[in-house]
Scaffold this motif. Structure first.
Motif, mmCIF file in Angstrom:
data_model
loop_
_atom_site.group_PDB
_atom_site.id
_atom_site.type_symbol
_atom_site.label_atom_id
_atom_site.label_comp_id
_atom_site.label_asym_id
_atom_site.label_seq_id
_atom_site.Cartn_x
_atom_site.Cartn_y
_atom_site.Cartn_z
ATOM 1 N N ALA A 20 -6.287 13.465 14.710
ATOM 2 C CA ALA A 20 -5.575 12.208 14.472
ATOM 3 C C ALA A 20 -6.478 11.207 13.776
ATOM 4 O O ALA A 20 -6.047 10.478 12.889
ATOM 5 N N LEU A 21 -7.758 11.183 14.154
ATOM 6 C CA LEU A 21 -8.687 10.267 13.515
ATOM 7 C C LEU A 21 -8.945 10.654 12.068
ATOM 8 O O LEU A 21 -9.076 9.795 11.214
ATOM 9 N N LYS A 22 -8.997 11.957 11.772
ATOM 10 C CA LYS A 22 -9.193 12.397 10.395
ATOM 11 C C LYS A 22 -8.011 11.997 9.534
ATOM 12 O O LYS A 22 -8.170 11.560 8.401
ATOM 13 N N ALA A 23 -6.797 12.133 10.062
ATOM 14 C CA ALA A 23 -5.610 11.765 9.298
ATOM 15 C C ALA A 23 -5.576 10.261 9.060
ATOM 16 O O ALA A 23 -5.126 9.796 8.021
ATOM 17 N N GLU A 24 -6.084 9.481 10.015
ATOM 18 C CA GLU A 24 -6.107 8.027 9.897
ATOM 19 C C GLU A 24 -7.097 7.590 8.824
ATOM 20 O O GLU A 24 -6.897 6.590 8.158
ATOM 21 N N ALA A 25 -8.171 8.336 8.639
ATOM 22 C CA ALA A 25 -9.208 7.964 7.696
ATOM 23 C C ALA A 25 -8.827 8.296 6.262
ATOM 24 O O ALA A 25 -9.464 7.812 5.340
ATOM 25 N N ALA A 26 -7.794 9.103 6.062
ATOM 26 C CA ALA A 26 -7.387 9.480 4.715
ATOM 27 C C ALA A 26 -6.876 8.251 3.965
ATOM 28 O O ALA A 26 -6.224 7.396 4.536
ATOM 29 N N PRO A 27 -7.183 8.163 2.650
ATOM 30 C CA PRO A 27 -6.711 7.013 1.872
ATOM 31 C C PRO A 27 -5.183 6.998 1.797
ATOM 32 O O PRO A 27 -4.530 8.039 1.737
ATOM 33 N N LYS A 28 -4.627 5.806 1.794
ATOM 34 C CA LYS A 28 -3.181 5.673 1.760
ATOM 35 C C LYS A 28 -2.672 5.762 0.326
ATOM 36 O O LYS A 28 -3.387 5.452 -0.618
ATOM 37 N N LYS A 29 -1.420 6.169 0.213
ATOM 38 C CA LYS A 29 -0.787 6.306 -1.089
ATOM 39 C C LYS A 29 -0.565 4.921 -1.694
ATOM 40 O O LYS A 29 -0.198 3.985 -1.011
ATOM 41 N N ARG A 30 -0.778 4.802 -3.002
ATOM 42 C CA ARG A 30 -0.594 3.526 -3.686
ATOM 43 C C ARG A 30 0.888 3.188 -3.782
ATOM 44 O O ARG A 30 1.731 4.052 -3.939
ATOM 45 N N VAL A 31 1.171 1.903 -3.694
ATOM 46 C CA VAL A 31 2.538 1.417 -3.780
ATOM 47 C C VAL A 31 2.700 0.723 -5.126
ATOM 48 O O VAL A 31 1.813 0.004 -5.570
ATOM 49 N N SER A 32 3.848 0.920 -5.755
ATOM 50 C CA SER A 32 4.077 0.297 -7.059
ATOM 51 C C SER A 32 4.143 -1.221 -6.892
ATOM 52 O O SER A 32 4.508 -1.727 -5.825
ATOM 53 N N PRO A 33 3.788 -1.974 -7.945
ATOM 54 C CA PRO A 33 3.840 -3.435 -7.853
ATOM 55 C C PRO A 33 5.232 -3.953 -7.487
ATOM 56 O O PRO A 33 5.364 -4.907 -6.728
ATOM 57 N N THR A 34 6.278 -3.306 -7.975
ATOM 58 C CA THR A 34 7.641 -3.739 -7.653
ATOM 59 C C THR A 34 7.907 -3.580 -6.162
ATOM 60 O O THR A 34 8.423 -4.495 -5.513
ATOM 61 N N LYS A 35 7.545 -2.433 -5.612
ATOM 62 C CA LYS A 35 7.742 -2.175 -4.193
ATOM 63 C C LYS A 35 6.906 -3.141 -3.355
ATOM 64 O O LYS A 35 7.364 -3.647 -2.331
ATOM 65 N N PHE A 36 5.693 -3.408 -3.820
ATOM 66 C CA PHE A 36 4.818 -4.338 -3.115
ATOM 67 C C PHE A 36 5.458 -5.719 -3.014
ATOM 68 O O PHE A 36 5.502 -6.321 -1.943
ATOM 69 N N PHE A 37 5.975 -6.236 -4.141
ATOM 70 C CA PHE A 37 6.587 -7.568 -4.119
ATOM 71 C C PHE A 37 7.874 -7.584 -3.312
ATOM 72 O O PHE A 37 8.207 -8.586 -2.682
ATOM 73 N N GLU A 38 8.595 -6.475 -3.277
ATOM 74 C CA GLU A 38 9.779 -6.395 -2.418
ATOM 75 C C GLU A 38 9.361 -6.506 -0.945
ATOM 76 O O GLU A 38 10.012 -7.192 -0.158
ATOM 77 N N GLN A 39 8.268 -5.840 -0.597
ATOM 78 C CA GLN A 39 7.780 -5.909 0.770
ATOM 79 C C GLN A 39 7.276 -7.315 1.110
ATOM 80 O O GLN A 39 7.500 -7.807 2.218
ATOM 81 N N VAL A 40 6.630 -7.948 0.134
ATOM 82 C CA VAL A 40 6.154 -9.309 0.348
ATOM 83 C C VAL A 40 7.335 -10.249 0.587
ATOM 84 O O VAL A 40 7.313 -11.073 1.503
ATOM 85 N N MET A 41 8.382 -10.126 -0.198
ATOM 86 C CA MET A 41 9.562 -10.982 -0.037
ATOM 87 C C MET A 41 10.239 -10.710 1.301
ATOM 88 O O MET A 41 10.705 -11.643 1.966
ATOM 89 N N ALA A 42 10.285 -9.451 1.721
ATOM 90 C CA ALA A 42 10.884 -9.123 3.015
ATOM 91 C C ALA A 42 10.091 -9.759 4.147
ATOM 92 O O ALA A 42 10.678 -10.275 5.111
ATOM 93 N N GLU A 43 8.774 -9.729 4.053
ATOM 94 C CA GLU A 43 7.941 -10.355 5.083
ATOM 95 C C GLU A 43 8.071 -11.873 5.036
ATOM 96 O O GLU A 43 8.058 -12.537 6.071
ATOM 97 N N ALA A 44 8.192 -12.439 3.836
ATOM 98 C CA ALA A 44 8.318 -13.893 3.702
ATOM 99 C C ALA A 44 9.608 -14.395 4.340
ATOM 100 O O ALA A 44 9.655 -15.507 4.862
#
Length: 94
Positions: A20-44
């Motif tokens: 479980a710790l090895k899986a946690e240390a793996a780099p996360k998949k990049r998110v597209s800028p559009t998806k990122f801003f959608e997530q930011v607006m949802a959090e806002a």
């Protein structure tokens, strides 16, 4: 440095938790800028702002505490200054 910390944590963890710790240390998949801003607006949209009354009361309390603290330090400074002045006056008189 993070990789070294993850390896150390994996080595010290019990056998079942190591994977479980090895899986946690793996780099996360990049998110597209559009998806990122959608997530930011949802959090806002989840933000709850304080009311005008709450802001006024909080500001007033901060002001009161600043005044009380400044009075306290003024009195402490006066007492210490008076004490030191008296001690120096005794030293100069002798």
């Amino acid at each position: 440095m993070k990789a070294r910390a993850a390896k150390t944590a994996a080595a010290m963890a019990p056998a079942g938790q190591a994977s479980a710790l090895k899986a946690e240390a793996a780099p996360k998949k990049r998110v597209s800028p559009t998806k990122f801003f959608e997530q930011v607006m949802a959090e806002a949209k989840k933000i709850t702002w304080t009311s005008r009354k709450e802001t006024w009361i909080t500001s007033l309390m901060v002001f009161v505490m600043v005044v009380m603290t400044s009075i306290f330090f003024f009195v402490v400074d006066w007492v210490l200054r008076t004490g030191v002045t008296q001690i120096l006056a005794l030293a100069n008189a002798g």
